[in-house]
Design a protein around this motif. Sequence first.
Motif, PDB file in Angstrom:
ATOM      1  N   UNK A 101      76.077 -76.517 -61.065  1.00 57.63           N
ATOM      2  CA  UNK A 101      75.933 -77.519 -62.126  1.00 57.63           C
ATOM      3  C   UNK A 101      74.471 -77.778 -62.452  1.00 57.63           C
ATOM      4  N   UNK A 102      73.629 -77.825 -61.433  1.00 55.47           N
ATOM      5  CA  UNK A 102      72.205 -78.062 -61.676  1.00 55.47           C
ATOM      6  C   UNK A 102      71.579 -76.888 -62.417  1.00 55.47           C
ATOM      7  N   UNK A 103      71.992 -75.674 -62.069  1.00 58.57           N
ATOM      8  CA  UNK A 103      71.496 -74.502 -62.790  1.00 58.57           C
ATOM      9  C   UNK A 103      71.906 -74.557 -64.259  1.00 58.57           C
ATOM     10  N   UNK A 104      73.126 -75.044 -64.516  1.00 58.36           N
ATOM     11  CA  UNK A 104      73.583 -75.189 -65.903  1.00 58.36           C
ATOM     12  C   UNK A 104      72.744 -76.245 -66.633  1.00 58.36           C
ATOM     13  N   UNK A 105      72.382 -77.324 -65.938  1.00 59.84           N
ATOM     14  CA  UNK A 105      71.530 -78.346 -66.553  1.00 59.84           C
ATOM     15  C   UNK A 105      70.186 -77.743 -66.963  1.00 59.84           C
ATOM     16  N   UNK A 106      69.643 -76.884 -66.116  1.00 53.76           N
ATOM     17  CA  UNK A 106      68.385 -76.202 -66.471  1.00 53.76           C
ATOM     18  C   UNK A 106      68.565 -75.399 -67.761  1.00 53.76           C
ATOM     19  N   UNK A 107      69.673 -74.666 -67.856  1.00 56.08           N
ATOM     20  CA  UNK A 107      69.945 -73.902 -69.079  1.00 56.08           C
ATOM     21  C   UNK A 107      70.062 -74.829 -70.289  1.00 56.08           C
ATOM     22  N   UNK A 108      70.716 -75.966 -70.118  1.00 58.67           N
ATOM     23  CA  UNK A 108      70.863 -76.907 -71.224  1.00 58.67           C
ATOM     24  C   UNK A 108      69.504 -77.411 -71.706  1.00 58.67           C
ATOM     25  N   UNK A 109      68.615 -77.692 -70.767  1.00 56.48           N
ATOM     26  CA  UNK A 109      67.287 -78.161 -71.145  1.00 56.48           C
ATOM     27  C   UNK A 109      66.527 -77.101 -71.933  1.00 56.48           C
ATOM     28  N   UNK A 110      66.637 -75.861 -71.526  1.00 60.23           N
ATOM     29  CA  UNK A 110      65.964 -74.781 -72.247  1.00 60.23           C
ATOM     30  C   UNK A 110      66.560 -74.591 -73.633  1.00 60.23           C
ATOM     31  N   UNK A 111      67.876 -74.703 -73.744  1.00 57.38           N
ATOM     32  CA  UNK A 111      68.521 -74.524 -75.050  1.00 57.38           C
ATOM     33  C   UNK A 111      68.134 -75.621 -76.030  1.00 57.38           C
ATOM     34  N   UNK A 112      67.859 -76.821 -75.523  1.00 53.59           N
ATOM     35  CA  UNK A 112      67.498 -77.941 -76.398  1.00 53.59           C
ATOM     36  C   UNK A 112      65.999 -78.113 -76.551  1.00 53.59           C
ATOM     37  N   UNK A 113      65.211 -77.224 -75.944  1.00 57.76           N
ATOM     38  CA  UNK A 113      63.759 -77.398 -75.924  1.00 57.76           C
ATOM     39  C   UNK A 113      63.073 -76.844 -77.163  1.00 57.76           C
ATOM     40  N   UNK A 114      63.826 -76.191 -78.066  1.00 55.49           N
ATOM     41  CA  UNK A 114      63.256 -75.597 -79.288  1.00 55.49           C
ATOM     42  C   UNK A 114      62.277 -74.471 -78.955  1.00 55.49           C
ATOM     43  N   UNK A 115      62.578 -73.694 -77.917  1.00 53.58           N
ATOM     44  CA  UNK A 115      61.721 -72.575 -77.542  1.00 53.58           C
ATOM     45  C   UNK A 115      61.813 -71.507 -78.628  1.00 53.58           C
ATOM     46  N   UNK A 116      60.701 -71.081 -79.227  1.00 54.64           N
ATOM     47  CA  UNK A 116      60.765 -70.130 -80.338  1.00 54.64           C
ATOM     48  C   UNK A 116      61.521 -68.849 -80.014  1.00 54.64           C
ATOM     49  N   UNK A 117      61.332 -68.314 -78.809  1.00 56.07           N
ATOM     50  CA  UNK A 117      62.019 -67.076 -78.454  1.00 56.07           C
ATOM     51  C   UNK A 117      63.532 -67.262 -78.461  1.00 56.07           C
ATOM     52  N   UNK A 118      64.004 -68.413 -77.997  1.00 52.33           N
ATOM     53  CA  UNK A 118      65.436 -68.705 -77.993  1.00 52.33           C
ATOM     54  C   UNK A 118      65.920 -68.985 -79.414  1.00 52.33           C
ATOM     55  N   UNK A 119      65.133 -69.745 -80.175  1.00 53.63           N
ATOM     56  CA  UNK A 119      65.512 -70.083 -81.549  1.00 53.63           C
ATOM     57  C   UNK A 119      65.639 -68.829 -82.411  1.00 53.63           C
ATOM     58  N   UNK A 120      64.700 -67.893 -82.250  1.00 55.33           N
ATOM     59  CA  UNK A 120      64.726 -66.685 -83.077  1.00 55.33           C
ATOM     60  C   UNK A 120      65.922 -65.807 -82.744  1.00 55.33           C
ATOM     61  N   UNK A 121      66.355 -65.832 -81.506  1.00 51.91           N
ATOM     62  CA  UNK A 121      67.453 -64.961 -81.078  1.00 51.91           C
ATOM     63  C   UNK A 121      68.810 -65.602 -81.354  1.00 51.91           C
ATOM     64  N   UNK A 122      68.981 -66.849 -80.926  1.00 55.35           N
ATOM     65  CA  UNK A 122      70.273 -67.512 -81.056  1.00 55.35           C
ATOM     66  C   UNK A 122      70.410 -68.263 -82.368  1.00 55.35           C
TER      67      UNK A 122
END
Length: 480
Positions: free
Chosen positions: A85-106
């Motif tokens: 669950x904690x690992x999933x929370x880390x993923x959630x934070x990255x998904x909501x962080x507006x990281x350009x690399x993630x935004x451009x891909x997803x």
Amino acid sequence: MTQTTAPADIRADHPAPVRPPAGEPSRLAPRGRGPARARGVLTVLAWVWPAVPVVAWLATGGLSQAASSPAGLLTGAGILSGLVATAIVVEMLWLAARVPAVERVLGHDRALRIHASLGKPAFLGLVFHGLFVVAGYALADGLTWWGEFGQLWATNDAALAVVGLLLLAVVAASSVAMARARLPHEVWFGIHLLTYVAVAVSLPHQFTMGEVFASGLAAAGWLAVWVVTAFVVLTYRVFLPLFATLEHRLVVTAVTPVARDTVAIDMSGRRLDRIGLEAGQFFTWRFLAPGLWWHGHPFSVSATPDGQRVRITIRRSGAGTDLIATRLRPGTPVLFAGPYGVFTERMRTTDRVVLVGVGSGIAPVLSLMGDLPVRPGAATAIVRAGSVEEIPHRAELHTLAATRGVRLIELVGSRRRHADGSASWLPEGARATSLRDLAPDLADADLYVCGPGPVREQVVGEALVAGLPPARIHAEAFAW
């Protein structure tokens, strides 16, 4: 280009669809396959990541301890559920962080949808973590659940972890669809900021209670994960928007009515050619004026970027947009975050394009029309509104369609009703019965769709029924 008059609900500029001559290279070369491959890589990483802390648990002898007794089995189940669950929370934070690399891909929308979908398993995992650990410790110590909980509560780190879980429960309750629909966005956003408080107060017990991250390489690595995550969130959610605002110094230069209940807001600033904006993208805007500064709104750009100005077009659809339309004045400074979204030319995979803009979704379609290197007749733009008077920048749409060789179709009027009473996205009296009727070359094209959720979903559904692969459908909602 000749304008033909169709029934009252459809007006169109109709150049016939044009196929490139045999052997002639296209100016609209496919470019969108790279993001599809990158999405595959991110998907694999997302599934593998929760296994990393589990491996650390196994390396510290967690499996043998779990198999040693019933108490060990309960405690092991609790630790495992907490780690995942904690690992999933880390993923959630990255998904909501507006990281350009993630935004451009997803894409912004998809990233936030995935973020939301992970909330329930993460929260339930943390609840099971607490229940199983308390039950396991109680069985090992010969105490009741409440007796064991009282002992754990006496340790500061465990108490903070419980506080963190309660804060996450408040966040989870606010995310339920019914609650979110009733809450003003600013209130909902404020509640969601508690997520960061919850993570911060529960972090110490991950290192002080249990053996997985108590010391050594595992502890150093887990601490590094949280340090990097905090840095990423602060950088992309706080620092970079502030730096961009200070660097570009956007101010409102004009507020102009462009359709019924719709205004265009022009902004100018410094070095706008370095803002990183692509046609079709959006920003979150805050206009720094009394009564407006605390409202953040996601609005797309409605003009092709030229490095000289930024224009957005907003329709009055609620208290926040009403305030902007009536109170905003030239000279107002602007705080912004972005650009976000993948409603852009680089996502296309074919040399033909169909653009569909409904209501406020017409704005990004207009922006994108000026950016696509189209062959005359290789692009179709469909705009949908309640009436001709509600189509923003209508003259500009027609001029751009004529100069770029875009087949422009206007759909106006009240929505048609199906036999079962459900509403169609098409207007009453339209000869067309589906998207494929309006765009006969749909099967060979990329589809871009922007507009209100139900209408957007109908258009996407018709495209899928017509056989268009999901990879060639680009739908944007400009999510919060």
